[in-house]
Design a protein around this motif. Structure first.
Motif, mmCIF file in Angstrom:
data_model
loop_
_atom_site.group_PDB
_atom_site.id
_atom_site.type_symbol
_atom_site.label_atom_id
_atom_site.label_comp_id
_atom_site.label_asym_id
_atom_site.label_seq_id
_atom_site.Cartn_x
_atom_site.Cartn_y
_atom_site.Cartn_z
ATOM 1 N N LYS A 48 2.672 -1.376 4.892
ATOM 2 C CA LYS A 48 4.134 -1.434 5.171
ATOM 3 C C LYS A 48 5.077 -0.528 4.348
ATOM 4 O O LYS A 48 6.107 -0.139 4.916
ATOM 5 C CB LYS A 48 4.833 -2.862 5.032
ATOM 6 C CG LYS A 48 4.887 -3.515 3.706
ATOM 7 C CD LYS A 48 5.305 -4.862 3.516
ATOM 8 C CE LYS A 48 4.135 -5.816 4.153
ATOM 9 N NZ LYS A 48 4.439 -7.284 3.866
ATOM 10 N N PHE A 49 4.577 -0.054 3.109
ATOM 11 C CA PHE A 49 5.143 0.699 2.342
ATOM 12 C C PHE A 49 4.964 2.321 2.553
ATOM 13 O O PHE A 49 5.415 2.995 2.178
ATOM 14 C CB PHE A 49 4.882 0.365 0.760
ATOM 15 C CG PHE A 49 5.539 -0.791 0.460
ATOM 16 C CD1 PHE A 49 7.017 -1.097 0.264
ATOM 17 C CD2 PHE A 49 4.625 -1.979 0.239
ATOM 18 C CE1 PHE A 49 7.217 -2.181 -0.112
ATOM 19 C CE2 PHE A 49 5.257 -3.241 0.022
ATOM 20 C CZ PHE A 49 6.329 -3.389 -0.329
ATOM 21 N N ILE A 50 3.909 2.435 3.264
ATOM 22 C CA ILE A 50 3.266 3.913 3.616
ATOM 23 C C ILE A 50 3.510 3.954 4.985
ATOM 24 O O ILE A 50 2.858 3.490 5.897
ATOM 25 C CB ILE A 50 1.764 3.878 3.146
ATOM 26 C CG1 ILE A 50 1.648 3.584 1.735
ATOM 27 C CG2 ILE A 50 1.526 5.282 3.359
ATOM 28 C CD1 ILE A 50 0.276 3.620 1.232
ATOM 29 N N ALA A 51 4.327 5.121 5.179
ATOM 30 C CA ALA A 51 4.812 5.468 6.931
ATOM 31 C C ALA A 51 3.627 6.028 7.354
ATOM 32 O O ALA A 51 3.844 7.300 7.765
ATOM 33 C CB ALA A 51 6.106 6.106 6.660
ATOM 34 N N VAL A 52 2.486 5.279 7.744
ATOM 35 C CA VAL A 52 1.595 6.095 8.301
ATOM 36 C C VAL A 52 1.400 5.255 9.841
ATOM 37 O O VAL A 52 0.077 5.326 10.251
ATOM 38 C CB VAL A 52 0.205 6.001 7.880
ATOM 39 C CG1 VAL A 52 0.290 7.213 6.765
ATOM 40 C CG2 VAL A 52 -0.286 4.772 7.080
ATOM 41 N N VAL A 93 -2.326 9.008 2.279
ATOM 42 C CA VAL A 93 -2.615 8.031 1.466
ATOM 43 C C VAL A 93 -2.838 8.020 -0.072
ATOM 44 O O VAL A 93 -2.231 7.473 -0.757
ATOM 45 C CB VAL A 93 -3.068 6.551 2.265
ATOM 46 C CG1 VAL A 93 -3.171 5.320 1.400
ATOM 47 C CG2 VAL A 93 -2.537 6.421 3.563
ATOM 48 N N GLN A 94 -3.994 8.566 -0.124
ATOM 49 C CA GLN A 94 -4.499 8.650 -1.581
ATOM 50 C C GLN A 94 -3.497 9.652 -2.405
ATOM 51 O O GLN A 94 -3.221 9.242 -3.703
ATOM 52 C CB GLN A 94 -5.950 9.354 -1.380
ATOM 53 C CG GLN A 94 -6.595 9.536 -2.883
ATOM 54 C CD GLN A 94 -7.013 8.129 -3.471
ATOM 55 O OE1 GLN A 94 -7.435 7.440 -2.761
ATOM 56 N NE2 GLN A 94 -6.389 7.892 -4.935
ATOM 57 N N ALA A 95 -2.925 10.686 -1.721
ATOM 58 C CA ALA A 95 -1.933 11.339 -2.440
ATOM 59 C C ALA A 95 -0.662 10.550 -2.921
ATOM 60 O O ALA A 95 -0.155 10.730 -3.942
ATOM 61 C CB ALA A 95 -1.569 12.389 -1.467
ATOM 62 N N ILE A 96 -0.359 9.459 -1.851
ATOM 63 C CA ILE A 96 0.698 8.554 -2.223
ATOM 64 C C ILE A 96 0.282 7.612 -3.474
ATOM 65 O O ILE A 96 1.090 7.360 -4.484
ATOM 66 C CB ILE A 96 1.185 7.799 -1.122
ATOM 67 C CG1 ILE A 96 1.926 8.746 -0.155
ATOM 68 C CG2 ILE A 96 2.198 6.593 -1.562
ATOM 69 C CD1 ILE A 96 2.337 8.029 1.237
#
Length: 795
Positions: free
Chosen positions: A146-150, A464-467
């Protein structure tokens, strides 16, 4: 831009058995605050408030979503109401509203206006915290989604996987079809291949067979198939003729017998007697009821119908025998005519059928019929007349044709089998070719889909990994704020390449990297680690849109760490639209109440079914002290007590910040006198420097020196030191000496304590400056207009 939540109105929602409105004050005393603390002991309704925010903000049933509850929508309504009466509505600082109601299993959201801008609400519960730190890697990844806009990428990836699965199924079906066609064609090749035909493989042979011209064969089969049917039809008509012939003979004999009997009966009677019987019978029928004629139809004389009928019946009875014989003759004549007509029809039908068969066999004669050496044109002329003699000849010819019918049918079946084999070969060859082409096409499509899916998965994982890599530093900074100086932190958050959505955690412990935190961290460290991870994720994407809600998150941290978490939230609250903390921990509540931090305190009183939720505003201690000082009914003990608690808190914080020496007192805390003595040196030079603000609390041009003011703190300390005994003698203990202090003295003590707290606390964030800067200590506000406390240290 979204605004803070100012109120929440609940009707029949969970614990709100009575309509209730909870007010979240966004501004208080000119000081802006975006931190709301809701305190209530267990069972007072905190979860009701948090669940309402979750329903409105996320259409989620909140704490009701757990394994033991199969249909959470059933339990949203309060015990005394049904789901149709449930309402939860929030209002923002800008006056925008959003309401949640229930329709069956669905949460229905409606806004006051179509263009209303509402904040995004993120709720953290204890179980969510555990999911971040203790759940399986797949559940852990689900918790951070929910925190990662994917979500769009996830949808595309899911769609690609659905397409891949669909094409895989189609490919499996096509491969099965190809295998079946290849096996069937191989069997046909082995059974039907003739000398001289291709021997490379079954498909080459089948293509050779399929290239044959079978139109003549199909035409011949069409004509040949009419032979057995024609013979069967002819045999049927012959049987009908034979039956009609027998029937004709039988009826003719019957008619002759009836005529002979009638002649024997009437040999002595005149012909007129016979005619009389006929006449009387006709008259009897004429006079039969319901007709009642009144005159004779011949002479027109009047008659009596009943009398005439009686006379006719009397005469007919005398002539009864002759009458019966005459009736039998009539019936026999009718049957004879019917039999004669049927025989004539059969004669005609036999001529028609034999003429049709002769015409067909003249052009298309089966081999078995040809062996009979029938001259069909001559037969057609000879059998053209419809009569018994012709029918006899046709019957004889039919016997010959019936005798070879099976041979004709066998010839037809052989040809049919030949054509069926041809069609089967052609069909299987076409199926093999088509399925092979389809397998090739589907395999190419599947390969492209898999490559596209792999590309999307890799891009999502990389994104996602970059985030995750990006927030590690933030997580550790937050973690160190709560656990300063401890050799513990987050080393890496890593997507599992072998799984679609799986998140592994690696931590540092002492000098060891890559350890599993669950194996080395204490429960308190795991809780704060999960909280820091959640907070860092929330900060990374437009946090000013977010309202963070913490629902009784911490259960394992001690008082010291509670203070640090509170300071952390105070420092981080400016990044968000609003922070709402629901807690049953009185330690946390008292810290906010006493510290003077810029928060809005709400307290929930004891819940009952009849009264429902009972929220009320709970003032911070400085505000309570100010109200007590201004009260018409002056409570000297309350003022002395509140002022003493506030003062002790302020001085204790300063002593901790500046590492002042305090005499050790086993088993008891430090007194107000101890704190005043140990901070005396600090107050000799201590001063506060703060920016001037307008009536709305906005800083006035901080780059201009004249907009900064200085407050010396020495006189505050000296004044309080002189009257410190009021704390105990009036506010804490029964003491006769307390009577020596007047109300004005007590009021002066309370005002002095309030003034000191007011002078030290930042007007914006409400905190005493403690963060180390170059030559002073600063509060948690923006660096350009932080409240500054001097000196930096006492050393």
């Amino acid at each position: 831009m979204p605004q803070r939540i100012t109120q929440l109105r609940l009707t029949n929602f969970r614990g709100a058995t009575q309509p209730v409105t909870i007010k979240f004050t966004p501004e208080k005393g000119g000081v802006k605050t975006n931190v709301v603390v809701i305190f209530g002991e267990n069972g007072t309704g905190k979860s009701t408030i948090v669940d309402a925010l979750d329903v409105i903000g996320n259409t989620s049933f909140g704490s009701l979503i757990r394994p033991g509850i199969q249909a959470p929508q059933k339990y949203v309504a309060s015990l005394t109401r049904d789901a149709q009466s449930v309402e939860a509505e929030l209002t923002t600082q800008a006056g925008n509203t959003r309401k949640a109601t229930l329709s069956g299993k669905t949460v229905v959201i409606s806004s006051g206006s179509a263009d209303a801008v509402m904040p995004e609400i993120r709720v953290l519960r204890r179980r969510d915290l555990l999911q971040l730190i203790e759940a399986t890697p797949a559940k852990r990844y689900e918790a951070i989604q929910k925190f990662i806009a994917v979500s769009g990428v996830d949808s595309a990836e899911a769609a690609l996987r659905v397409d891949c699965n669909a094409v895989e199924r189609q490919l499996g079906t096509a491969e099965a079809t190809r295998a079946q066609a290849a096996e069937s064609l191989q069997t046909l090749w082995e059974q039907e291949r003739q000398p001289g035909e291709p021997v490379q493989n079954a498909l080459t042979w089948a293509k050779h067979r399929a290239s044959e011209n079978v139109s003549e064969l199909q035409s011949r089969l069409g004509f040949l198939a009419k032979g057995p049917a024609g013979i069967q039809q002819l045999a049927g008509i012959v049987a009908q003729w034979q039956q009609s012939q027998a029937k004709f003979t039988l009826e003719q004999d019957g008619l002759d017998t009836a005529n002979t009997a009638l002649q024997d009966q009437n040999q002595d009677a005149t012909a007129r007697s016979t005619e009389l019987i006929s006449l009387l019978s006709s008259a009897e029928r004429y006079l039969a009821p319901p007709v009642e004629p009144s005159s004779c139809p011949l002479c027109d004389n009047s008659v009596q119908a009943d009398a005439l009928r009686s006379r006719i019946q009397t005469q007919l009875a005398q002539l009864q025998t002759s009458r019966l014989l005459l009736q039998k003759v009539t019936e026999a004549q009718a049957r004879f005519k019917t039999a004669s007509d049927e025989k004539t029809r059969c004669n005609q039908e036999l001529v028609r059928v034999i003429q049709s068969m002769g015409a067909h066999f003249t052009k298309h004669e089966p081999a078995a019929v040809k062996e009979l050496h029938i001259d069909w044109p001559a037969q057609g002329i000879e059998l053209a007349m419809a009569n018994d003699d012709t029918s006899i000849k046709v019957a004889a010819l039919s016997e010959k044709l019936v005798a070879v019918k099976e041979a004709v049918q066998s010839e037809c079946d052989t040809l049919q089998t030949r054509l069926a084999v041809y069609n089967n070969i052609k069909t299987q060859a076409q199926a093999l070719t088509k399925s092979t082409d389809e397998v090739t096409h589907l395999q190419a499509v599947l390969d492209r889909l898999r490559k596209a899916c792999t590309l999307v998965v890799n891009k999502r994982r990389d994104f996602v990994q970059a985030i995750l890599d990006e927030i590690i530093g933030e997580v550790n900074a937050l973690y160190q704020f709560i656990h300063p100086g401890e050799k513990i932190g987050l080393h890496r958050l890593e997507m599992d390449d072998a799984k679609r959505a799986s998140l592994d955690q690696h931590a540092t412990f002492e000098d060891k990297e890559g350890v599993v935190p669950q194996a080395y961290f204490s429960e308190s460290h795991l809780d704060t680690f999960g909280f820091c991870l959640w907070l860092a994720l929330a900060k990374r994407d437009n946090p000013k849109q977010l309202v963070l809600v913490l629902d009784d998150v911490f259960t394992s941290v001690d008082a010291q760490h509670f203070r640090r978490i509170s300071d952390l939230l105070a420092a981080q609250a400016a990044n968000f639209q609003q922070v709402i903390i629901a807690t049953h921990n009185r330690l946390w509540h008292d810290y906010y109440k006493i510290s003077g931090a810029s928060v809005h305190l709400l307290k929930l009183e004891r819940w009952t079914l009849a009264r429902g939720l009972r929220p009320h505003e709970d003032q911070i201690l400085a505000t309570e002290l100010a109200a007590a000082l201004e009260a018409d009914n002056f409570d000297r003990q309350a003022v002395a007590s509140k002022a003493g608690v506030l003062l002790e808190n302020v001085l204790d914080n300063l002593a901790a910040y500046y590492e002042c020496s305090l005499k050790y007192r086993p088993g008891r805390g430090h007194t107000l006198g101890d704190l005043l003595r140990t901070t005396k040196r600090l107050f000799l030079t201590a001063k506060v420097r703060r920016i001037r603000r307008d009536t709305h609390g906005h800083p006035l041009a901080p780059h201009l020196e004249e907009n900064w003011m200085e407050i010396a703190l020495k006189q505050h300390h000296e004044k309080l030191d002189a009257i410190k005994l009021i704390r105990n003698e009036v506010g804490a203990h029964f003491n006769a000496l307390g009577n020596d202090w007047s109300d004005n003295d007590v009021r002066e003590f309370g005002q002095a304590a309030y003034d000191l707290a007011e002078a030290l606390a930042c007007q914006q964030c409400g905190h005493i400056p403690k963060n180390l800067r170059t030559d002073h200590r600063g509060c948690g506000c923006d660096a350009k207009y932080q409240t500054q406390l001097y000196p930096l240290s006492l050393n």
